[in-house]
Design a protein around this motif. Structure first.
Motif, mmCIF file in Angstrom:
data_model
loop_
_atom_site.group_PDB
_atom_site.id
_atom_site.type_symbol
_atom_site.label_atom_id
_atom_site.label_comp_id
_atom_site.label_asym_id
_atom_site.label_seq_id
_atom_site.Cartn_x
_atom_site.Cartn_y
_atom_site.Cartn_z
ATOM 1 N N PRO A 9 -7.815 11.945 -16.584
ATOM 2 C CA PRO A 9 -7.063 10.820 -16.018
ATOM 3 C C PRO A 9 -5.701 10.591 -16.676
ATOM 4 O O PRO A 9 -4.748 10.211 -15.998
ATOM 5 C CB PRO A 9 -7.974 9.610 -16.245
ATOM 6 N N GLU A 10 -5.591 10.846 -17.970
ATOM 7 C CA GLU A 10 -4.316 10.624 -18.656
ATOM 8 C C GLU A 10 -3.228 11.534 -18.108
ATOM 9 O O GLU A 10 -2.080 11.129 -17.967
ATOM 10 C CB GLU A 10 -4.455 10.825 -20.170
ATOM 11 N N HIS A 30 3.679 8.777 -13.532
ATOM 12 C CA HIS A 30 4.842 8.235 -14.243
ATOM 13 C C HIS A 30 6.073 9.116 -13.996
ATOM 14 O O HIS A 30 7.169 8.618 -13.735
ATOM 15 C CB HIS A 30 4.532 8.141 -15.739
ATOM 16 N N ARG A 31 5.891 10.421 -14.062
ATOM 17 C CA ARG A 31 7.002 11.368 -13.883
ATOM 18 C C ARG A 31 7.661 11.230 -12.514
ATOM 19 O O ARG A 31 8.880 11.230 -12.399
ATOM 20 C CB ARG A 31 6.498 12.811 -14.080
ATOM 21 N N VAL A 32 6.848 11.103 -11.447
ATOM 22 C CA VAL A 32 7.423 11.089 -10.098
ATOM 23 C C VAL A 32 7.923 9.709 -9.662
ATOM 24 O O VAL A 32 8.593 9.600 -8.637
ATOM 25 C CB VAL A 32 6.451 11.666 -9.041
ATOM 26 N N LEU A 33 7.608 8.673 -10.438
ATOM 27 C CA LEU A 33 8.090 7.326 -10.111
ATOM 28 C C LEU A 33 9.519 7.130 -10.583
ATOM 29 O O LEU A 33 9.906 7.584 -11.661
ATOM 30 C CB LEU A 33 7.221 6.260 -10.785
ATOM 31 N N ILE A 88 -4.417 3.611 -19.593
ATOM 32 C CA ILE A 88 -3.056 3.106 -19.406
ATOM 33 C C ILE A 88 -2.319 3.167 -20.739
ATOM 34 O O ILE A 88 -2.724 2.526 -21.708
ATOM 35 C CB ILE A 88 -3.076 1.667 -18.862
ATOM 36 N N ASP A 89 -1.249 3.942 -20.781
ATOM 37 C CA ASP A 89 -0.420 4.060 -21.979
ATOM 38 C C ASP A 89 0.574 2.900 -21.983
ATOM 39 O O ASP A 89 1.511 2.869 -21.180
ATOM 40 C CB ASP A 89 0.313 5.403 -21.955
ATOM 41 N N ILE A 95 4.357 -1.409 -17.896
ATOM 42 C CA ILE A 95 4.229 -2.859 -18.050
ATOM 43 C C ILE A 95 3.119 -3.290 -17.096
ATOM 44 O O ILE A 95 3.186 -2.996 -15.896
ATOM 45 C CB ILE A 95 5.533 -3.591 -17.674
ATOM 46 N N LEU A 96 2.104 -3.967 -17.608
ATOM 47 C CA LEU A 96 1.024 -4.483 -16.780
ATOM 48 C C LEU A 96 1.513 -5.723 -16.046
ATOM 49 O O LEU A 96 1.874 -6.709 -16.667
ATOM 50 C CB LEU A 96 -0.194 -4.826 -17.644
#
Length: 187
Positions: A107-108, A115-118, A160-161, A166-167
């Motif tokens: 999952p990580e 994260h990369r594609v956002l 979630i890193d 940001i949550l």
């Protein structure tokens, strides 16, 4: 993937029977500004009719699942592993991971790819079961979960890193709150 290839013809029916309602996810996406959206683990793109204000793209590891998607979506579907997304860096405004993280051994890595594609400031919307306070239920459904390749126990927030996200919001879903909808913003 063999399981998902086998159930592709009846996936929409199974999805309605076995998954919690995606009405909260649909409502969350409806509130967002129109943008380019990536649905990782999109299956047959069954949810896209609810997300029509967004330009939806999807990836799934099951080629047969993608083949059962409506014809109008076919050109925006890609057969790919979520650990190696076939998209440029910072290409999407929104990424959706609905009932995907618990079905993968890594999952990580999938979170890292999302994260990369956002784009900077983009949203990641997660919907998944969460084992927190549900150990007995996990034990009861373990044989069925194992057959489907679902990890139990599964603690969604442990993947979630906090240095990358940001949550923004966490919602408990379903009658017994076994499922969560989590919204994160890319740092």
């Amino acid at each position: 993937m063999k399981l998902y290839d086998a159930i592709a013809p009846v996936y929409s029916l199974l999805h309605r029977l076995s998954m919690p309602s995606k009405s909260h996810l649909n409502a969350k996406l409806h509130l967002q500004e129109p943008g380019k959206l990536l649905d990782i683990g999109c299956g047959n793109a069954h949810s896209w009719s609810h997300w029509s204000k967004h330009e939806c793209w999807g990836v799934d590891a099951s080629a047969k699942m993608l083949q059962t998607a409506p014809r109008e979506f076919q050109e925006r579907l890609k057969h790919a592993d979520a650990r190696n997304l076939p998209f440029r860096d910072a290409e999407f405004d929104i990424v959706v991971l609905a009932h995907v993280l618990s079905t993968t051994p890594d999952p990580e890595h999938i979170m890292s790819e999302a994260h990369r594609v956002l784009k900077p400031g983009g949203l990641l919307i997660l919907q998944n079961h969460d084992s927190q306070n549900w150990h007995l239920l996990d034990r009861l459904i373990q044989p069925f979960a194992r057959m489907l390749g679902v990890q139990l126990p599964f603690f969604i927030t442990s993947h979630i890193d906090n240095a990358s996200w940001i949550l923004l919001d966490t919602q408990k879903l379903g009658r017994f709150s076994y499922f969560k909808l989590i919204t994160l913003r890319k740092l």
